[in-house]
Design an enzyme around this catalytic site. Structure first.
Site, mmCIF file in Angstrom:
data_model
loop_
_atom_site.group_PDB
_atom_site.id
_atom_site.type_symbol
_atom_site.label_atom_id
_atom_site.label_comp_id
_atom_site.label_asym_id
_atom_site.label_seq_id
_atom_site.Cartn_x
_atom_site.Cartn_y
_atom_site.Cartn_z
ATOM 1 N N THR A 1 -3.668 36.767 36.334
ATOM 2 C CA THR A 1 -2.501 37.742 36.931
ATOM 3 C C THR A 1 -2.878 38.004 37.829
ATOM 4 O O THR A 1 -4.153 38.741 37.500
ATOM 5 C CB THR A 1 -1.989 38.601 36.300
ATOM 6 O OG1 THR A 1 -0.736 39.104 36.488
ATOM 7 C CG2 THR A 1 -2.869 39.982 35.702
ATOM 8 N N ARG B 1 -10.848 41.032 32.952
ATOM 9 C CA ARG B 1 -9.848 42.104 34.314
ATOM 10 C C ARG B 1 -9.911 42.561 35.458
ATOM 11 O O ARG B 1 -11.507 42.537 35.220
ATOM 12 C CB ARG B 1 -9.632 42.680 33.176
ATOM 13 C CG ARG B 1 -8.338 43.573 32.968
ATOM 14 C CD ARG B 1 -6.663 43.209 33.294
ATOM 15 N NE ARG B 1 -5.845 43.912 33.782
ATOM 16 C CZ ARG B 1 -4.800 43.668 33.871
ATOM 17 N NH1 ARG B 1 -4.357 43.139 34.569
ATOM 18 N NH2 ARG B 1 -3.917 44.932 33.533
ATOM 19 N N ASN C 1 -0.535 41.083 38.953
ATOM 20 C CA ASN C 1 0.764 41.455 37.907
ATOM 21 C C ASN C 1 2.195 41.389 39.081
ATOM 22 O O ASN C 1 2.456 39.888 38.473
ATOM 23 C CB ASN C 1 -0.113 43.047 38.647
ATOM 24 C CG ASN C 1 0.467 44.535 38.065
ATOM 25 O OD1 ASN C 1 1.352 43.858 37.124
ATOM 26 N ND2 ASN C 1 0.766 45.226 38.320
ATOM 27 N N THR D 1 3.047 36.881 35.957
ATOM 28 C CA THR D 1 1.571 36.730 35.198
ATOM 29 C C THR D 1 2.314 35.565 34.773
ATOM 30 O O THR D 1 2.853 34.564 35.295
ATOM 31 C CB THR D 1 0.921 37.215 34.384
ATOM 32 O OG1 THR D 1 1.596 38.850 34.491
ATOM 33 C CG2 THR D 1 0.029 37.360 32.531
#
Length: 612
Positions: A439, A147, A441, A421
């Site tokens: 992703t 992330r 976003n 995503t």
């Protein structure tokens, strides 16, 4: 020239044949009883649904509402050696070629990830991040968190204006970008699992960046975001050549991206986080008022996490832990539903939808309050997943009336991710399984393309609680735990998941995009197989519903609920809203008891699954 042309012959598309669809119809003999084991329902509902339950099991065509738009053309691929399901034809072909060349599911997943950065720029990325759940053939399960992180210069109130109101700077433009994690994630995965050379896994993406033939999904996607892409000159230059979106049949070239991928091929993560690519990214930040620095890039690391593991109806499910909320929220839903025999309820009836919605309200209330990056916040994982806690939460469900969300508070005494995503699922001949959700976003992220490097940046900073207690762009109202801090990972709903059957054999690989709907979509897909014994095609194309605590409303896909079901839910006190379009883009692989692999790409977006 397309190096994968031989994979898109008429023969390779026999997975669309009607015989496969008919063969995988819902198995007969399933009885949907009209009684909840945990309590009685209002007589008026029982009377209506007793008849509905009988008729809905009579034939596949009656299980879903009449005219449901996903009943037809759901491609199915079957094989015994491996399968790949992604949202894009070319990316799926890349993955299958890696498997056929002797690569593992992990090798294929890395190659697919880079390919999606080329052919699906709305979501596939090297300027974003994601999550990976894997199960090796020996039973070892892992979770990789790559992330994005908040830059070191990020501050708690950086997106509030002079009046203390949220601005759009967390969504659009340079300041919205978190430090990308995808390249480091793929490198970290390769160090542990890679069997083919790194350069062989990046090479297909480079070939595609030098030119691929535009298909309908790609053309539609770029055209839909053309207005916002035009706001940034480099994005307009790259994605709107000649001032217009590319047309179906055009050859789309991305030479700057090809050179960036070549540096990654030759130098690994140093080809992205240091050197020329890093210089270009930092220069873009300085040009547009962003805050990512060379130090932010050099310091980025992917994290190994302990997967969330839980049991649902005898099936073992593995999914992502924080900084994703997906696995824990799925586990909470499963635990709260355990007392009820969901599969005994008519699939399309109001009782099932009511029960799911009531459970989801409670799970999302806790998700939004307590979950965040576990490197920064003490997430009460053990307490939230304690069976006694989940039983207590579910005991507050009133079976004859909806509980208003204002009365559903987080349950402990102590203290919509984008539709763009993308998810993909892979299994190889050894039984290794990989589920990846990745992703930037929003569709095309923050809409900023790094000048000279050819890739878009994310707008993941909006997934923080930029103003705790107020909704983000997907309507999620999140708490202080997810407030912005330097180096912190923003909370996600991504839920790549792997499911084993009661005998411990690989059963499902699944996941989806869809923002705040990700978790409920993944849960419904698993439930469709586990509770209702649906085939892979039916489990994916079935209509979906959603509730996320706030706003207090059941959302359902256009045409996805019968009018009488909507009316019954309203009588129970629910607000019920039909959404525009569809929800999610599930890429599912199901392994049956005989070891046959069934791979399905969601017809909602038009992806492709291949197997051999």
């Amino acid at each position: 020239m397309n190096p994968f042309r031989h994979l898109i012959s008429d023969e390779s598309m026999n997975y669309l044949d009607l015989c496969h669809l008919l063969r995988n119809r819902l198995r007969g003999g399933m009885i949907l009883a009209a009684i909840l084991v945990a309590g009685a329902w209002p007589a008026s509902l029982d009377a209506r649904q007793a008849a509905a339950g009988t008729s809905e099991t009579a034939a596949q065509g009656q299980l879903f509402p009449p005219g449901w738009g996903q009943l037809d053309r759901t491609p199915l691929a079957t094989g015994r050696n491996g399968a790949v399901a992604t949202t894009d034809t070319l990316a799926t072909q890349v993955g299958l070629e890696i498997l056929q060349a002797g690569g593992t599911a992990m090798d294929a997943a890395i190659a697919v990830s880079f390919a999606l950065a080329v052919v699906n720029p709305a979501a596939g990325n090297i300027g974003g991040g994601g999550f990976m759940v894997t199960r090796e053939s020996d039973g070892t399960v892992s979770a990789l968190d790559y992330r994005e992180t908040a830059p070191a210069a990020a501050t708690r109130d950086m997106y509030l204006d002079a009046q203390g109101e949220l601005s759009d700077r967390s969504v659009l433009g340079h300041l919205a970008a978190g430090v990308p994690g995808t390249v480091m994630g793929m490198w970290t995965a390769h160090l542990r699992w890679g069997t083919l050379p790194w350069e062989a896994l990046v090479r297909p993406a480079i070939q595609l960046a030098h030119g691929f033939q535009v298909h309908e999904r790609f053309a539609r996607s770029v055209a839909g975001s053309a207005g916002q892409l035009r706001r940034f000159p480099e994005s307009a230059r790259v994605f709107l050549p000649g001032g217009a979106p590319p047309a179906v049949g055009d050859t789309f070239h991305q030479p700057d991206l090809a050179r960036t991928l070549e540096r990654i091929r030759d130098l690994g993560p140093d080809g992205f986080y240091r050197g020329e690519t890093a210089d270009l990214l930092v220069a873009e930040m300085e040009r547009g008022g962003g805050i990512i620095t060379h130090e932010d890039l050099a310091d980025y690391q992917a994290r190994w996490r302990e997967p969330v593991a839980f049991t649902y109806r005898g099936h073992r499910v593995y999914s992502m832990p924080p900084s994703s909320s997906g696995g824990m929220t799925l586990a909470m839903m499963a635990g709260m539903l355990e007392p009820w025999d969901l599969g005994s309820l008519p699939w399309g009836g109001p009782r099932r939808v009511h029960l799911l919605s009531e459970v989801w309200k409670r799970a999302y209330a806790d998700r939004n309050e307590y979950m965040a990056d576990s490197d920064f916040v003490a997430v009460p994982r053990q307490e939230l997943l304690d069976p006694s806690y989940l039983t207590a939460r579910s005991s507050t469900i009133t079976l004859d009336a909806a509980t208003p969300s204002r009365e559903v508070s987080p349950g402990l005494a102590a203290p919509w991710e984008s539709e763009e995503t993308t998810h993909f699922s892979v299994v190889d001949r050894h039984g290794n399984a990989v589920a990846v959700t990745t992703t930037i976003n929003s569709g095309y992220g923050n809409k900023v393309t790094v000048t000279g490097a050819g890739f878009l940046l994310n707008n993941e900073m909006d997934d923080f609680s930029a103003r705790p207690g107020f909704p983000n762009q997907f309507g999620l109202v999140q708490g202080e735990a997810n407030a912005i801090e330097p180096g912190k990972r923003m909370l996600s709903a991504m839920s790549p998941s792997i499911v084993l059957d009661p005998q411990g054999r690989l059963r499902l690989i699944t996941g989806t995009p869809g923002g705040s709907t990700i978790i409920t979509t993944v849960f419904q897909t698993i439930s469709n197989v586990v509770d209702y014994n649906m085939s892979a095609t039916d489990a994916v194309r079935a209509p979906r519903v959603h509730h996320q605590h706030l706003p207090d409303a059941i959302q359902f896909e256009r045409g996805g609920l019968r009018p009488e079901t909507v009316a019954a839910l309203k009588r129970l006190g629910h607000v019920v809203r039909e959404r525009g379009g569809y929800s999610g883009d599930v890429q599912l692989i199901l392994v049956d008891g005989d070891g046959l692999i069934h791979a399905v790409a969601d017809p909602r977006v038009g992806g492709v699954a291949l197997a051999y």
